[in-house]
Design a protein around this motif. Structure first.
Motif, PDB file in Angstrom:
ATOM      1  N   GLU A 214      42.472  23.786  70.353  1.00  0.00           N
ATOM      2  CA  GLU A 214      43.652  24.176  69.573  1.00  0.00           C
ATOM      3  C   GLU A 214      44.877  23.352  69.950  1.00  0.00           C
TER       4      GLU A 214
ATOM      5  N   TYR B 286      45.779  20.355  67.794  1.00  0.00           N
ATOM      6  CA  TYR B 286      46.031  20.634  66.377  1.00  0.00           C
ATOM      7  C   TYR B 286      46.921  19.591  65.710  1.00  0.00           C
TER       8      TYR B 286
ATOM      9  N   GLU C 105      48.307  25.090  43.867  1.00  0.00           N
ATOM     10  CA  GLU C 105      48.539  25.253  45.301  1.00  0.00           C
ATOM     11  C   GLU C 105      47.210  25.054  46.019  1.00  0.00           C
TER      12      GLU C 105
ATOM     13  N   PHE D 299      45.908  25.073  50.082  1.00  0.00           N
ATOM     14  CA  PHE D 299      46.392  25.280  51.442  1.00  0.00           C
ATOM     15  C   PHE D 299      45.816  24.273  52.448  1.00  0.00           C
ATOM     16  N   ARG D 300      44.768  23.559  52.055  1.00  0.00           N
ATOM     17  CA  ARG D 300      44.284  22.437  52.874  1.00  0.00           C
ATOM     18  C   ARG D 300      43.948  21.266  51.959  1.00  0.00           C
TER      19      ARG D 300
ATOM     20  N   HIS E 282      39.831  21.986  60.272  1.00  0.00           N
ATOM     21  CA  HIS E 282      39.549  23.413  60.129  1.00  0.00           C
ATOM     22  C   HIS E 282      38.105  23.715  60.525  1.00  0.00           C
TER      23      HIS E 282
ATOM     24  N   ARG F 234      36.942  26.001  63.573  1.00  0.00           N
ATOM     25  CA  ARG F 234      36.077  27.165  63.361  1.00  0.00           C
ATOM     26  C   ARG F 234      34.927  27.128  64.350  1.00  0.00           C
TER      27      ARG F 234
ATOM     28  N   TYR G 199      38.118  29.110  66.494  1.00  0.00           N
ATOM     29  CA  TYR G 199      38.450  30.341  65.764  1.00  0.00           C
ATOM     30  C   TYR G 199      37.359  31.398  65.878  1.00  0.00           C
ATOM     31  N   LEU G 200      36.134  31.024  65.511  1.00  0.00           N
ATOM     32  CA  LEU G 200      35.072  32.029  65.506  1.00  0.00           C
ATOM     33  C   LEU G 200      34.594  32.339  66.920  1.00  0.00           C
TER      34      LEU G 200
ATOM     35  N   ARG H  69      36.939  34.919  68.013  1.00  0.00           N
ATOM     36  CA  ARG H  69      36.728  36.161  67.281  1.00  0.00           C
ATOM     37  C   ARG H  69      35.551  36.940  67.851  1.00  0.00           C
TER      38      ARG H  69
ATOM     39  N   PRO I 188      54.322  30.342  47.812  1.00  0.00           N
ATOM     40  CA  PRO I 188      54.291  29.760  49.158  1.00  0.00           C
ATOM     41  C   PRO I 188      55.575  29.038  49.580  1.00  0.00           C
TER      42      PRO I 188
ATOM     43  N   GLN J 127      40.804  32.166  55.023  1.00  0.00           N
ATOM     44  CA  GLN J 127      41.169  31.941  56.422  1.00  0.00           C
ATOM     45  C   GLN J 127      42.452  31.126  56.564  1.00  0.00           C
TER      46      GLN J 127
ATOM     47  N   ASN K 194      43.908  29.391  59.724  1.00  0.00           N
ATOM     48  CA  ASN K 194      43.444  29.155  61.086  1.00  0.00           C
ATOM     49  C   ASN K 194      42.404  30.224  61.428  1.00  0.00           C
ATOM     50  N   GLY K 195      42.615  30.991  62.502  1.00  0.00           N
ATOM     51  CA  GLY K 195      41.599  31.972  62.863  1.00  0.00           C
ATOM     52  C   GLY K 195      41.735  33.328  62.187  1.00  0.00           C
TER      53      GLY K 195
ATOM     54  N   PRO L  19      49.687  27.855  62.643  1.00  0.00           N
ATOM     55  CA  PRO L  19      50.277  26.729  61.910  1.00  0.00           C
ATOM     56  C   PRO L  19      50.123  26.771  60.385  1.00  0.00           C
ATOM     57  N   GLU L  20      49.000  27.291  59.881  1.00  0.00           N
ATOM     58  CA  GLU L  20      48.808  27.230  58.428  1.00  0.00           C
ATOM     59  C   GLU L  20      49.448  28.401  57.685  1.00  0.00           C
TER      60      GLU L  20
END
Ligand SMILES: Cc1cc2nc3c(=O)[nH]c(=O)nc-3n(C[C@H](O)[C@H](O)[C@H](O)COP(=O)(O)OP(=O)(O)OC[C@H]3O[C@@H](n4cnc5c(N)ncnc54)[C@H](O)[C@@H]3O)c2cc1C
Ligand code: SF4
Ligand code: SF4
Ligand code: SF4
Ligand code: SF4
Ligand code: SF4
Ligand code: FES
Lengths: 346, 270, 259
Positions: A219, A222, A284, A286-287, A296, A300, A304-305, A308, B205, B244, B246-247, B266-267
């Motif tokens: 992380e 990033y 829009e 987002f990535r 990402h 993950r 991230y996972l 989790r 957004p 999602q 990030n996490g 961040p996102e």
């Protein structure tokens, strides 16, 4: 855990048993490689396979499946009828066992996924030890997933006389009818098995990561320009996620292929590498950038996972994605980058 | 455990709101929806698909409202619905506005465009339980006067609810007597003490960045700010990965987030 | 609901995409149950004016390469609520556009010889170069399943989303051994999928008949192919098979190294 031996001459009787009780999935040769497939002819099973094209994930989370059939008039909907027999997965290598455990965590996390739970219900997972690295790109040693008894109901290690079998507590019951196939191990067989285990430890001694800190280290990268550079080698093709035992992202769409009287609500594997994965109305996204999506996915898998589900990593180092990726992008490379200068070589 | 089976719900009324948005009143046959302001449902039509839509009315026994902007497959197909038709409903999903953190305080609601749809649920809730909240203000921003949602209701919000409703548009039209400008211009004019006020924000957004900057200049603590975020969604249950950030999974951990919990993600808002 | 009125028209093409619909034998009856086909040259003996039907959806096959094509396309557009580019020729220009690259005059003389002066033909262009297009069915030919899905979706008022994944994605799902890794040239990584990666499944590399994938990494493709010894005109020949009219000059420069 109980130890047994499945002698060579009992293997076919055991396979017969499996096919009576289960829908048997096992590795077979196809197109110059190997794939997991439902078995009609036990002769086609290839337990000497190195690794498969797609992971055994497809047995429980198929690339395409019908979740519901919906009547266009009444809106009544119902899932397709459940299969009459559970699945037995034979010959699952350690990384894929760890992969299946991760798949279980993701799909069974409450609220658990009904279709997955139904496909997984009563399944028998039969692991198979790896004595050699399956391909140079594999890094199960770094991810510490090369030992696999966990997650398997039975775990096979090939020995001269057949297979050493570790039977998970509680799994004996489902084998009661096949008890005749198994023998108690002899001391010689035990010594052979211990030797093989030492050999495995030697073969997979190339650990190159500090797993305890991987999620945090990753992380911290990033905002690094590393990701844009890495993405120069990425097509955004999604091949990596398609072959991954731990990728679970999916799309849900309605399909009218059968006419306009009933609609099928279908689930299919999706990929966070694809351009539209995080796109919404109003132009829009987002990535929108390739490197954001690549990052990402790596996050993950490495962070991230993992966080989790309280794991060192979600990636199990099976080596499929680096072997398939035409840009030769490997999670190991990204993970190592995040620990540059602190890499541990064991 | 969840399956994707929708409940068959009745559309009891269909009301055009603007040229591009429609308000539906929907009833489940066997139960009240049982939602919190800020939560959403998955609405579906067979052969077309599912779409996440925020619940635009306060919790109640008599069905619920959805305010839909027609932008794609499902939402365009909803345009063809008439009272008496049926739709599929799953949910409610997600975490709504944590009412215990809002009650007993002043409330500042900041809504850009379609963001007023989910926040109308909270506004109605405040109207029902007015005594449980201190002062309340609603700031509404829209592209043009035609694009304003629920404009006929502002009067009741002001009079019955003693809510300070202020409206601004990007581009005025003949006859428009209200403010012209961005929504952030309105914020400093609301006489609410930041430390005892909870702000709840929903909009496109780009809006978040500017609103958050203004709120932070006014020294509003981050744990007094709630944001409702939109992402692509396919399951609503933390599996499909589309939502999602990030996490975080917006469908489960959100869509309403307390700002201090996502400020370092961040996102989330950029 | 009233049945959707659907028309099929054909310009400069081999009419293979129309044939694809006829090949859906087992599902054709379901299609006819869901929509009314008001024009379909391949399968009818209708003799009237070709482009005069009012339709909810017109599927237009073929690229635009004559003045007649162009005016007919405008007529179709004005008489159809939705216009669909049907197959690679209409979608991206397709094989007809190969000639654009060597110059229309040269091509005309090669094809028609001394009669060239009497034949009118212009550069082959996709339908969208002449009229606004609402959707496209990609491929040479179009994919049967995708076509059927598209029609049924339209019949209930939905638009089938364009596949976003490059060919590689479906290639993996099919568990085909990668022909690129075996040393073949395959344009799969930069080509829009939806064809179930049929060419690699039969052992040959993708020729890119479905056009560029969204966000295709052309520079990377060029680098990998250069490592294979494919550069300049070799690469151009490969790409131009279907995409001669599909790439912008910038995209061409990225992929081939010159415009
Ligand atoms: C929690 C939440 C609450 C919401 N609440 C509301 C609400 O109250 N009211 C409301 O109107 N909306 C709301 N939305 C938004 C709404 O869910 C979407 O507008 C809706 O899902 C669109 O679905 P559709 O099938 O109509 O459109 P789609 O056909 O899915 O298309 C939607 C848009 O996405 C774009 N798109 C679709 N597929 C792709 C692709 N492959 N590549 C690129 N772009 C693509 C299209 O251009 C189109 O503009 C909410 C969303 C969320 C997540
Ligand atoms: S990392 Fe490799 S396999 Fe994955 S999308 Fe990028 S190019 Fe394709
Ligand atoms: S990320 Fe790659 S190496 Fe890791 S588990 Fe998935 S396919 Fe295997
Ligand atoms: S990655 Fe390791 S555990 Fe997995 S198949 Fe290869 S050698 Fe076996
Ligand atoms: S054969 Fe072509 S389409 Fe298939 S994975 Fe390889 S490069 Fe991609
Ligand atoms: S693999 Fe390539 S050339 Fe073949 S059908 Fe698909 S897109 Fe066309
Ligand atoms: S909508 Fe599927 S994970 Fe959130």
């Amino acid at each position: 855990m109980v130890d047994r031996v499945l002698p060579k001459e009992q293997v076919s009787a055991f396979l017969d048993y499996l096919r009576r009780r289960y829908r048997l999935w096992a590795p077979v040769a196809q197109g110059g490689g190997f794939v997991f497939a439902e078995i009609d002819h036990p002769e086609s099973i290839r337990l000497d396979y190195p690794t498969t094209m797609l992971p055994p994930k497809a047995a429980f989370l198929p690339p395409n499946e019908i979740l519901l059939s919906i009547d266009m008039e009444s809106l009544e909907s119902a899932p397709p009828p459940a299969e009459d027999k559970p699945i037995a997965l034979l010959g699952v290598h350690p990384c894929d066992l760890h992969g299946l455990m991760r798949l279980d965590m993701a799909m069974r996390e409450e609220p658990s996924d009904a279709s997955y739970v139904s496909a997984r219900r009563g399944a028998l997972i039969i692991g198979l030890a790896c004595v050699h690295r399956c391909r140079p790109e594999a890094f199960c040693d770094s991810m510490e997933t090369f030992r696999g008894a966990a997650g398997a109901d039975l775990y096979l290690t090939p020995i001269e006389d057949g297979f050493w079998v570790e039977v998970r507590d509680g799994a004996e019951e489902s084998l009661a009818d096949a008890a005749d196939c198994f023998r108690p191990p002899s001391d010689r067989q035990k010594r052979e098995k211990d030797d093989i285990n030492r050999q495995i430890d030697l073969e997979f001694s190339g650990r190159r990561l500090s797993l305890e800190t991987l999620a945090d280290d990753l992380e911290k990268t990033y905002t690094s320009s590393y990701w844009a550079k890495l993405a120069d080698r990425c097509f955004s093709c999604g091949a990596c996620t398609a072959v991954c035992p731990t990728c679970v992202c999916f799309d849900v769409r309605d399909d009218l292929a059968g006419g306009c009287k009933t609609a099928d609500r279908c689930r299919s594997w999706d990929s966070c590498l694809l351009k539209d994965f995080a796109a919404v109305a109003g132009n829009e996204n987002f990535r929108p950038k390739r490197h954001q999506r690549l990052r990402h996915r790596m996050m993950r898998q490495g962070s991230y996972l993992a966080k989790r589900f309280n794991l060192p990593a979600f990636c199990v180092g099976c080596g499929r994605c680096p072997a398939m990726c035409l840009g030769k992008i490997s999670p190991l490379e990204a993970f190592e980058f995040s620990q540059k200068g602190r890499t541990v070589h064991v | 455990m969840f399956d994707f089976i929708p409940e068959i719900a009745n559309v009891t009324s269909v009301r055009p709101v603007t040229a591009t948005e429609t308000l539906y009143h929907i009833r489940l046959p066997n139960r009240p929806l049982g939602h919190l302001p800020g939560q959403f449902v998955q609405v579906s039509l067979p052969g077309i698909g599912e779409a996440p839509i925020s619940i635009a009315s306060a919790p109640g026994r008599d069905g619920f409202d959805l305010c839909v902007r027609h932008v794609g497959n499902v939402t365009e197909a909803l345009r063809r619905l008439r009272a008496g038709d049926c739709v599929g409903i799953r949910g409610p999903f997600g975490r709504g506005v944590p009412l215990d953190e809002v009650m007993g305080r002043n409330v500042l609601i900041i809504a850009g465009g379609l963001g007023l749809a989910p926040l109308r649920s909270l506004i109605q809730y405040i109207l029902y339980f007015r005594a449980k909240f201190k002062k309340a203000a609603v700031l509404v921003g829209a592209r043009s006067p035609d694009a304003l949602l629920f404009s006929k209701e502002y009067k009741a919000w002001r009079q019955d609810g003693d809510i300070d409703v202020r409206v601004t548009v990007d581009v005025a039209k003949a006859g428009w007597k209200g403010d012209v400008g961005v929504i952030t211009d309105l914020i400093p004019h609301v006489p609410l003490p930041p430390a005892d006020t909870v702000s709840i924000v929903c909009g496109p957004p780009v809006m978040y960045h500017y609103v958050l900057r203004t709120l932070s200049r006014l020294h509003q603590p981050q744990d007094h700010i709630f944001l409702s975020l939109e992402r692509r969604m396919k399951c609503g249950t933390g599996k499909c990965g589309h939502c999602q950030i990030n996490g975080l999974y917006v469908c489960r951990e959100g869509p309403v987030f307390r700002y201090d919990r996502i400020v370092h993600v961040p996102e989330a808002v950029s | 609901m009233k049945k959707l009125r659907v028309a099929f028209y054909s310009f400069t093409s081999c009419e293979g995409c129309q044939l694809t619909l006829l090949e859906c034998e087992d599902r054709l009856l379901d299609v006819l149950g869901a929509v009314e086909i008001v024009r379909f040259r391949e399968a009818s003996s209708y003799e009237g004016g070709e482009f005069d039907a009012d339709a909810d959806i017109a599927f237009v096959e073929g690229s635009i390469s004559t003045v007649h094509d162009e005016s007919a396309a405008r007529t179709v557009r004005s008489r159809s609520k939705k216009l669909v580019a049907f197959g690679a020729c209409a979608d991206i220009g397709g094989v007809n556009a190969i000639k654009n690259r060597e110059g229309v005059e040269t091509a005309r003389e090669r094809v028609y010889g001394p009669a060239a002066a009497w034949i009118h033909s212009s550069a082959a262009r996709p339908l969208s170069a002449v009229v606004p297009v609402d959707a496209a069915l990609h491929g040479c030919p179009v994919d049967k399943d995708e076509l059927i899905r598209f029609i049924f979706a339209a019949a209930v008022g939905a638009k089938l989303p364009d596949p976003a994944a490059p060919v590689c994605f479906e290639c993996k799902l099919r568990q085909t051994a990668c022909v690129f890794q075996k040393g073949e040239v395959c344009l799969g990584p930069i080509t829009r999928g939806g064809c179930k990666a049929i060419c690699p499944a039969f052992g040959s590399g993708c020729d890119g008949c479905r056009g560029l994938a969204p966000d295709a990494n052309l520079l990377l493709m060029r680098r990998l192919l250069k490592e294979r010894g494919l550069d300049g005109s070799d690469l151009a020949r490969r790409v131009d098979l279907f995409n001669a009219a599909a790439l912008t000059e910038d995209q061409r420069r990225e992929l081939i190294g010159h415009a």
